[in-house]
Write a protein that holds these residues in place. Structure first.
Motif, PDB file in Angstrom:
ATOM      1  N   SER A 183       0.636  -1.144  -0.187  1.00  7.99           N
ATOM      2  CA  SER A 183      -0.080   0.145  -0.031  1.00  7.99           C
ATOM      3  C   SER A 183       0.705   1.352   0.222  1.00  7.99           C
ATOM      4  O   SER A 183       0.332   2.520  -0.062  1.00  7.99           O
ATOM      5  CB  SER A 183      -0.831   0.121   1.198  1.00  7.99           C
ATOM      6  OG  SER A 183      -0.235  -0.013   2.471  1.00  7.99           O
ATOM      7  N   ASN A 184       2.219   1.079  -0.094  1.00  6.36           N
ATOM      8  CA  ASN A 184       2.964   2.214   0.047  1.00  6.36           C
ATOM      9  C   ASN A 184       4.002   2.391  -1.137  1.00  6.36           C
ATOM     10  O   ASN A 184       4.875   3.121  -1.046  1.00  6.36           O
ATOM     11  CB  ASN A 184       3.837   2.395   1.415  1.00  6.36           C
ATOM     12  CG  ASN A 184       4.656   1.164   1.522  1.00  6.36           C
ATOM     13  OD1 ASN A 184       4.383   0.119   0.831  1.00  6.36           O
ATOM     14  ND2 ASN A 184       5.749   1.344   2.177  1.00  6.36           N
ATOM     15  N   LEU A 185       3.635   1.528  -2.063  1.00  6.27           N
ATOM     16  CA  LEU A 185       4.409   1.658  -3.276  1.00  6.27           C
ATOM     17  C   LEU A 185       4.433   3.106  -4.181  1.00  6.27           C
ATOM     18  O   LEU A 185       3.534   3.579  -4.313  1.00  6.27           O
ATOM     19  CB  LEU A 185       3.957   0.520  -4.335  1.00  6.27           C
ATOM     20  CG  LEU A 185       4.893   0.317  -5.415  1.00  6.27           C
ATOM     21  CD1 LEU A 185       6.099  -0.504  -4.897  1.00  6.27           C
ATOM     22  CD2 LEU A 185       4.251  -0.599  -6.535  1.00  6.27           C
ATOM     23  N   PRO A 186       5.522   3.415  -4.233  1.00  2.00           N
ATOM     24  CA  PRO A 186       5.496   4.867  -5.122  1.00  2.00           C
ATOM     25  C   PRO A 186       4.730   4.790  -6.498  1.00  2.00           C
ATOM     26  O   PRO A 186       4.723   3.695  -7.173  1.00  2.00           O
ATOM     27  CB  PRO A 186       6.942   5.180  -5.368  1.00  2.00           C
ATOM     28  CG  PRO A 186       7.755   4.212  -4.415  1.00  2.00           C
ATOM     29  CD  PRO A 186       6.876   3.142  -4.084  1.00  2.00           C
ATOM     30  N   ILE A 187       4.215   5.973  -6.648  1.00  2.00           N
ATOM     31  CA  ILE A 187       3.326   6.104  -7.814  1.00  2.00           C
ATOM     32  C   ILE A 187       3.933   5.683  -9.130  1.00  2.00           C
ATOM     33  O   ILE A 187       3.311   5.014 -10.125  1.00  2.00           O
ATOM     34  CB  ILE A 187       2.623   7.540  -7.894  1.00  2.00           C
ATOM     35  CG1 ILE A 187       1.553   7.208  -6.800  1.00  2.00           C
ATOM     36  CG2 ILE A 187       1.718   7.655  -9.245  1.00  2.00           C
ATOM     37  CD1 ILE A 187       0.803   9.076  -6.842  1.00  2.00           C
ATOM     38  N   TRP A 188       5.006   6.318  -9.410  1.00  2.00           N
ATOM     39  CA  TRP A 188       5.826   6.016 -10.650  1.00  2.00           C
ATOM     40  C   TRP A 188       6.151   4.521 -10.995  1.00  2.00           C
ATOM     41  O   TRP A 188       6.082   3.938 -11.924  1.00  2.00           O
ATOM     42  CB  TRP A 188       7.305   6.925 -10.583  1.00  2.00           C
ATOM     43  CG  TRP A 188       7.991   6.362  -9.626  1.00  2.00           C
ATOM     44  CD1 TRP A 188       8.255   6.977  -8.433  1.00  2.00           C
ATOM     45  CD2 TRP A 188       9.228   5.447  -9.820  1.00  2.00           C
ATOM     46  NE1 TRP A 188       9.204   6.362  -7.748  1.00  2.00           N
ATOM     47  CE2 TRP A 188       9.952   5.480  -8.700  1.00  2.00           C
ATOM     48  CE3 TRP A 188       9.771   4.748 -10.984  1.00  2.00           C
ATOM     49  CZ2 TRP A 188      11.112   4.652  -8.496  1.00  2.00           C
ATOM     50  CZ3 TRP A 188      10.901   4.048 -10.842  1.00  2.00           C
ATOM     51  CH2 TRP A 188      11.583   3.844  -9.586  1.00  2.00           C
ATOM     52  N   ILE A 189       6.356   3.869  -9.906  1.00  2.00           N
ATOM     53  CA  ILE A 189       6.644   2.404  -9.981  1.00  2.00           C
ATOM     54  C   ILE A 189       5.415   1.655 -10.410  1.00  2.00           C
ATOM     55  O   ILE A 189       5.219   0.512 -11.067  1.00  2.00           O
ATOM     56  CB  ILE A 189       7.043   1.622  -8.638  1.00  2.00           C
ATOM     57  CG1 ILE A 189       8.502   2.342  -8.317  1.00  2.00           C
ATOM     58  CG2 ILE A 189       7.302   0.109  -8.561  1.00  2.00           C
ATOM     59  CD1 ILE A 189       9.313   1.783  -7.100  1.00  2.00           C
ATOM     60  N   ILE A 190       4.158   2.027  -9.586  1.00  2.00           N
ATOM     61  CA  ILE A 190       2.866   1.500 -10.067  1.00  2.00           C
ATOM     62  C   ILE A 190       2.551   1.814 -11.582  1.00  2.00           C
ATOM     63  O   ILE A 190       2.144   0.941 -12.223  1.00  2.00           O
ATOM     64  CB  ILE A 190       1.668   2.110  -9.119  1.00  2.00           C
ATOM     65  CG1 ILE A 190       1.953   1.920  -7.822  1.00  2.00           C
ATOM     66  CG2 ILE A 190       0.251   1.507  -9.666  1.00  2.00           C
ATOM     67  CD1 ILE A 190       1.104   2.822  -6.889  1.00  2.00           C
ATOM     68  N   ILE A 191       2.840   3.003 -11.904  1.00  2.00           N
ATOM     69  CA  ILE A 191       2.664   3.200 -13.353  1.00  2.00           C
ATOM     70  C   ILE A 191       3.500   2.540 -14.286  1.00  2.00           C
ATOM     71  O   ILE A 191       3.005   1.810 -15.548  1.00  2.00           O
ATOM     72  CB  ILE A 191       3.006   4.678 -13.755  1.00  2.00           C
ATOM     73  CG1 ILE A 191       1.867   5.486 -12.947  1.00  2.00           C
ATOM     74  CG2 ILE A 191       3.008   5.080 -15.227  1.00  2.00           C
ATOM     75  CD1 ILE A 191       2.088   6.982 -13.039  1.00  2.00           C
ATOM     76  N   LEU A 192       4.759   2.164 -13.943  1.00  2.00           N
ATOM     77  CA  LEU A 192       5.628   1.279 -14.804  1.00  2.00           C
ATOM     78  C   LEU A 192       4.962  -0.424 -14.601  1.00  2.00           C
ATOM     79  O   LEU A 192       5.106  -0.758 -15.887  1.00  2.00           O
ATOM     80  CB  LEU A 192       6.915   1.304 -14.151  1.00  2.00           C
ATOM     81  CG  LEU A 192       7.861   2.384 -14.359  1.00  2.00           C
ATOM     82  CD1 LEU A 192       9.231   2.132 -13.745  1.00  2.00           C
ATOM     83  CD2 LEU A 192       8.244   2.321 -15.858  1.00  2.00           C
ATOM     84  N   GLY A 193       4.485  -0.547 -13.552  1.00  2.00           N
ATOM     85  CA  GLY A 193       4.025  -1.928 -13.553  1.00  2.00           C
ATOM     86  C   GLY A 193       2.691  -2.102 -14.598  1.00  2.00           C
ATOM     87  O   GLY A 193       2.585  -3.127 -15.276  1.00  2.00           O
TER      88      GLY A 193
END
Length: 330
Positions: free
Chosen positions: A93-103
């Motif tokens: 739940s604390n993953l940075p937004i830019w990493i979520i977008i890359l995923g």
């Protein structure tokens, strides 16, 4: 001009099912788990889920329109939204937004659209995105906030997950198993992990709904869960000092999420009932082998992706019987 009767390929009786109907049915089944993740992780769960869904839908729209030049866009069929929710359910739940977008970009761009879009992808897109992030950002993907921190902070209080404690016990830690949450906490969701792993109760509600609506059948989920239970039970009988009870394995990590929502993906799972049972048993075995003897605490994602690769082979050798076919006498 003479009119001709054109008969299409079977089946000819329409059951009322459609891609959109089934996809939105899965989204409805995911609602209890979404609510549970919001209850335990608050704003963090909301941000991770919203970013993942929006990014997946955006990338599917952009790739379809500007790269594949398709006139009919699939963004509204619900499949991209499901990929977004399931990807979020495999993230902390604390993953940075830019990493979520890359995923999301990897899940949609590589895992789905590079093969031609819905119906052509050999691997589950959400799991492909999850494994990509796990291999690329292992530290961020293995930092688990303590349940109850309802804000969204990159630097939060973290704790070991039940699976990490089990792995520590296998490596010789004498007090790791004593720190495991009780079965009721695992069932309700009061434990650390990915968003979709927190509440087994919420996932089971989704399973009952999908079985009731006949969106999926029982074969894959039940075969996975029974295999995990039997394998874990045998190991627990062999050495209960380091191997936890099979109930703990069922209630911990991504077993329920994978068995109910990931392994049952229409495109990447076998078509016949016998094939589904074999597929589920193999996923359960691989999951436990990786959990107990592999380098990673969790094995569900890898197990499903490995069996996705074997799905065409299973379909080839375990074909459903043709309607009206007469068995050959030996």
């Amino acid at each position: 001009m003479e009119n001709k009767l054109i008969v299409s390929l079977s089946p000819h009786v329409h059951s009322g099912d459609s891609i959109n109907k089934n996809m939105y049915g899965v989204l409805i089944a995911l609602i209890p788990a979404v609510i549970a993740s919001l209850a335990f992780y608050g704003l963090g769960a909301l941000i991770v889920t919203a970013v993942s869904v929006i990014a997946c839908m955006f990338f599917e729209w952009a790739i379809s329109k500007f790269i594949m030049k398709r006139e009919s866009l699939s963004i509204c069929d619900g499949s991209a939204a499901i990929t977004g929710v399931l990807l979020a359910f495999n993230l902390p739940s604390n993953l940075p937004i830019w990493i979520i977008i890359l995923g999301a970009l990897f899940a949609i761009g590589v895992g789905k659209m590079s093969f031609g879009g819905l119906g052509n992808n050999p691997f589950n897109p959400a799991l492909a995105g999850r494994v990509f992030l796990l291999l690329s950002f292992p530290v961020q993907m293995n930092t688990w906030p303590v349940v109850g921190q309802l804000g969204y902070y990159i630097d939060v209080e973290t704790a070991a997950t039940p699976l990490a404690l089990m792995k520590s016990a296998l490596h010789g830690s004498t007090d790791a198993l004593a720190k495991l949450p009780d079965s009721l906490s695992l069932f309700l969701g009061n434990n650390g992990g990915c968003l979709g792993e927190v509440s087994v109760l919420a996932l089971l509600i989704g399973l009952v709904y999908m079985l009731w609506r006949k969106i999926i059948t029982w074969h894959i989920p039940v075969s996975i869960l029974v295999t995990v239970f039997v394998f874990a039970g045998i190991m627990h009988l062999v050495n209960p000092q380091i191997y936890v009870s099979p109930w703990i394995h069922l209630l911990s990590g991504g077993v329920m999420l994978g068995a109910i929502f990931m392994a049952t993906d229409y495109v990447t799972s076998p078509m016949s009932k016998k094939g589904m049972l074999l597929y589920g048993v193999c996923i359960g075995l691989l999951t436990m082998v990786i959990r107990l003897f592999g380098a990673y605490p969790e094995g569900m994602s890898f197990a499903i992706l490995i069996m996705n690769a074997f799905t065409p082979l299973i379909n080839m050798y375990m074909k459903p019987k043709r309607f009206g076919e007469v068995a050959k006498k030996k």
